[in-house]
Design an enzyme around this catalytic site. Structure first.
Site, PDB file in Angstrom:
ATOM      1  N   PRO A 184       0.798  -1.203   0.000  1.00  0.00           N
ATOM      2  CA  PRO A 184       0.000   0.000   0.000  1.00  0.00           C
ATOM      3  C   PRO A 184       0.839   1.264   0.000  1.00  0.00           C
ATOM      4  CG  PRO A 184      -0.216  -1.293   2.026  1.00  0.00           C
ATOM      5  CD  PRO A 184       1.002  -1.715   1.341  1.00  0.00           C
ATOM      6  N   GLU A 185       0.561   2.133  -0.926  1.00  0.00           N
ATOM      7  CA  GLU A 185       1.130   3.471  -0.904  1.00  0.00           C
ATOM      8  C   GLU A 185       0.031   4.388  -0.379  1.00  0.00           C
ATOM      9  OE1 GLU A 185       3.357   4.454  -4.449  1.00  0.00           O
ATOM     10  OE2 GLU A 185       3.582   2.343  -4.937  1.00  0.00           O
TER      11      GLU A 185
END
Length: 282
Positions: free
Chosen positions: A2-3
Site C-alpha cells: 500500500p502506498e
DNA sequence: AAGTGGACCTGCTAGC
DNA sequence: TGCTAGCAGGTCCACT
C-alpha cells in the site's frame, strides 16, 4: 503493497463505520515490525474516534469512557502501518482468523482485522502525545501532498545539494510523503523527468511540474480506489482499478503510451524503476 | 550530511 | 511435477 492512495482508500472505507464504537477486545497474532507497546488490556472499553491518516500511517484514536463524566483524560490510540503486504478489513462477521491475521480489534460494531503475510506492517499502542501527531514517531515525515506549503520552490529548496536520483529522494518521504514505488515512477513519467536525474539539479519549473504530477497521480489513484496490483482491497473487500492505467510501472518492454518506444527498467536504491527513455529527460 | 547496502518475512512466479 | 532463484507495493539501521 500500500502506498498513500491505498491507505487513504482503506481509511475512507471504514472510518465512518468504526467511529463511535466501543472496543471489546484485542487479539494479536505473530509479532509485527515493532513491538506493540504497553499491555493492550487498557484499551478495552475505549471509544474509537475519527480515524486519521498521515503519510502511509493510520491513527485510530481511542478514548477511555470517563465514568465521572469529566472531559479530558489521557487519550491514546493505535498507530497502524500496512507495510508491504498488509490490508485491513472491517466487518460485523469476518469469520475465523487465518494464519496471517496478526491484529484484530473487536468493537461493538464489528472487527477490524489486519492481514499481513510478510509482517512488515506495524501496530503500535500509545498515548497521542508520542504516537499521534504531532508526535515523535512521525516527526520525520515530509509534507502531505495536499499541503499548501508544497510547491516547486519548496521542493527545489529541499533537494538542494542532493545528488541522489530524484526518484529515491521522492520516495524517501522526508520531503513529500505518500509516493511509493508505483506512484514515484508514474509521477516522474508524467513530469517527463528521468528518475535517475540527480535531485539537486532539477530546475524550478521541473520541480513545480513534479509537485503537480505527484498531487494529480495520487489524487487520481484515490479516486479510482487505489491500485490492486496482486491483491489490494479496501476494508469492504472492494478492489481498486488504478493499475489498469499505469503508464510505466510494471510495463518493461511494452510500448510507451505516448511515444511507443519500449518502457525501460533499471534498479535504483534496490527498487525496480520503470521509465520511458525517450519521453523522460535528465 | 548524504549516500549505500543490508535486514526484516513470506508468497508467488518463471525457469530449469 | 518439483525444486530454486528471484522478485514484490515499505521502512529502519549501520556503515562509509
Amino acid at each position: 503493497m500500500p502506498e498513500l492512495p491505498e491507505v487513504e482508500v482503506t481509511r475512507r472505507s471504514f472510518a465512518d463505520r468504526i467511529q463511535g464504537s466501543v472496543v471489546r477486545s484485542l487479539h494479536l497474532g505473530k509479532p509485527l515490525r515493532w513491538p506493540l507497546g504497553r499491555a493492550p488490556d487498557e484499551l478495552v472499553g475505549c471509544e474509537v474516534g475519527a480515524v486519521l491518516r498521515r503519510g502511509k500511517y493510520l491513527w485510530l484514536p481511542l478514548r477511555r469512557a470517563d465514568p465521572s463524566g469529566a472531559s479530558g483524560g489521557d487519550e491514546g490510540g493505535l498507530l497502524i502501518h500496512l507495510g508491504m503486504s498488509g490490508s485491513l478489513r472491517f466487518g460485523a462477521d469476518l469469520g475465523p482468523r487465518g494464519p496471517h491475521d496478526h491484529m484484530e480489534l473487536v468493537t461493538s460494531r464489528g472487527q477490524l482485522r489486519l492481514t499481513d503475510p510478510r509482517r512488515f506492517g506495524a501496530v503500535l499502542w500509545g498515548p497521542s502525545t508520542t504516537l499521534g501527531w504531532p508526535g515523535k514517531l512521525l516527526s520525520g515525515l515530509g509534507c502531505e501532498p495536499t499541503d499548501e506549503r508544497l510547491d516547486g520552490r519548496y521542493l527545489q529548496a529541499r533537494l538542494k545539494g542532493r545528488r541522489t536520483p530524484i526518484k529515491q529522494a521522492l520516495m524517501a518521504g522526508d520531503i513529500v510523503v505518500g509516493a511509493g514505488n508505483i506512484y514515484a515512477c508514474e509521477a516522474l513519467f508524467r513530469a517527463r523527468i528521468d528518475p535517475r536525474t540527480p535531485a539537486g539539479r532539477l530546475s524550478l519549473a521541473r520541480c513545480q511540474r513534479l509537485v503537480d504530477e505527484v498531487r494529480s497521480v495520487l489524487a487520481e489513484a484515490i479516486e479510482l480506489g487505489g491500485s490492486s496490483l496482486k491483491d489490494f482491497r479496501d476494508a469492504h473487500g472492494a478492489q481498486g482499478h488504478f493499475q489498469l492505467s499505469t503508464a510505466v510501472y510494471g510495463r518493461e518492454g511494452e510500448a510507451c503510451r505516448v511515444c511507443l518506444s519500449p518502457v525501460k527498467r533499471v534498479v535504483l536504491g534496490q527498487r525496480a524503476t520503470f521509465f520511458c527513455g525517450n519521453c523522460q529527460k535528465r
